[in-house]
Design an enzyme around this catalytic site. Sequence first.
Site, short mmCIF file in Angstrom:
data_model
loop_
_atom_site.label_atom_id
_atom_site.label_comp_id
_atom_site.label_asym_id
_atom_site.label_seq_id
_atom_site.Cartn_x
_atom_site.Cartn_y
_atom_site.Cartn_z
N SER A 21 0.82 -1.21 0.00
CA SER A 21 0.00 0.00 0.00
C SER A 21 0.86 1.27 0.00
O SER A 21 1.70 1.43 -0.86
CB SER A 21 -0.96 -0.06 1.19
N HIS B 92 -7.52 -5.73 -0.04
CA HIS B 92 -6.31 -4.94 0.16
C HIS B 92 -5.57 -5.48 1.40
O HIS B 92 -6.01 -5.26 2.53
CB HIS B 92 -6.76 -3.50 0.41
C1 GTR Z 1 -5.18 4.80 1.71
C2 GTR Z 1 -4.63 5.51 0.53
C3 GTR Z 1 -4.00 4.53 -0.40
C4 GTR Z 1 -3.14 3.50 0.31
C5 GTR Z 1 -3.68 3.09 1.66
C6 GTR Z 1 -2.72 2.36 2.59
O1 GTR Z 1 -5.86 5.60 2.57
O2 GTR Z 1 -5.71 6.17 -0.06
O3 GTR Z 1 -3.29 5.22 -1.39
O4 GTR Z 1 -1.84 3.91 0.41
O5 GTR Z 1 -4.11 4.19 2.37
O6 GTR Z 1 -1.56 2.70 2.72
O7 GTR Z 1 -3.21 1.44 3.26
#
Ligand code: GTR
Length: 430
Positions: A268, A410
């Site tokens: 992420s 995710h």
């Molecule tokens: C979110 C962001 C993403 C991603 C994520 C993370 O809020 O919008 O780009 O990086 O965080 O790091 O889990």
Amino acid sequence: MDLSICFSRAVGALVLLGLGGVVSGAEARRVNYDETKVGKDPLPPLMAASDGSKVETADDWKSKRRGEILELFRNHVFGYTPAIGSDLKVEVTEKKDGALQGMAVRWLLHLSLPSVPQWEGIDLMVYVPKGLPKPVPVVVGLSFQGNHAVTTETDVPISKKWMRPGKQEGQVVANRATEKARGAESSRWPLKMIMEHGCALATAYYGDIEPDHADGWKDGLRGAVGLKKVDNEWGAIGAWAWGLSRMLDACQQIDGVDASRAAVIGHSRLGKTSLWAGAQDERFGIVISNNSGEGGAAPARRDFGETTKIITSAFPHWFCKRYSTYAEPNTHLLPVDSHMLGALAAPRGLYIASAVEDEWADPKGEFITAREVEPVYRLFGKDGVGVSDQPAIDHPVGAQVRYHVRTGKHDVVDFDWEQYLKFVGALLKP
Ligand code: GTR
């Protein structure tokens, strides 16, 4: 989901309250998940230098184009990394011989910079598999919650640094981790599997380098070094990426680790970070981006899921100041895009991974990035992913450049690690 804001398609109409800023309800509602509406802005040319000349040989790439692209990312996206770190001090605080039920030697080390005494430094944890005849390759990666959350072993100290709230109640109280957070992130770091594959793991808490909020720089390395507040000054991702390189420096001092065979990994926001670390530090022989999304492996020009406007509003501290000027409707003016960030890994190993339910990160866009780096790899006689369409779910493709989209959300799961460890085994031979 390790987010200050949890934003999925299902909650797509909610107002985003990031740690660094606020995105209006209208902007959040505008998020596009319709493939027919992603827009048609072409990606900037990868294989033409700024003077218009074609990049036709590996030497053209190495002596000219690569450096130009790196400069563009410094000036427009992540900012310049200052030349600090040559005085890195590495202190071993513990070496435990029988960690992980006898499978590993566990090292705890403290990294600091005598020239920047205000910065508290990095607590590095390294697991090295035991009983192998030769030094092993190492995977280097930052965690979201600290060493005590990566491992379930009870004798790793709980980090005392600022933390974002934990997933479960009581794990973080008043922005400090508690004993309840031990092992909280362990599903993302399958230590035994890593050891069984004959790999070492070097990990540290990203907040040791800079706490992840808009004012975090004040208590982190960037503040300690001093910020001039100019448009192309490094952001937090730049600082975290710098930390990954120092972690690799420290690995050179660890028995049983062959630091010349290293992979950098991140999930992420830390996947964006691993791409940037691998771009700048060519000692990483493999660059792994897990669900990195916007600002990482997902093209800014594809309007699908998170946008440049949303990310630079919610997390202004991640990038250099100038990057926010490319928020929609200006993404077409950005002189780079994600395929150029991916290509900075060439000819080394590059693994880009998506999760099918992680639409916020634009899985198809992440695939396009993996596909579009191919012309650069070809210059070095190496193949790209070898397919033009996104592969079926759970079917990795490619050799030197690999890609998969797996079942699920995710996250980083065993399926991801199984692929990464095979990739390390195949590419980082002694
Ligand atoms: C979110 C962001 C993403 C991603 C994520 C993370 O809020 O919008 O780009 O990086 O965080 O790091 O889990």
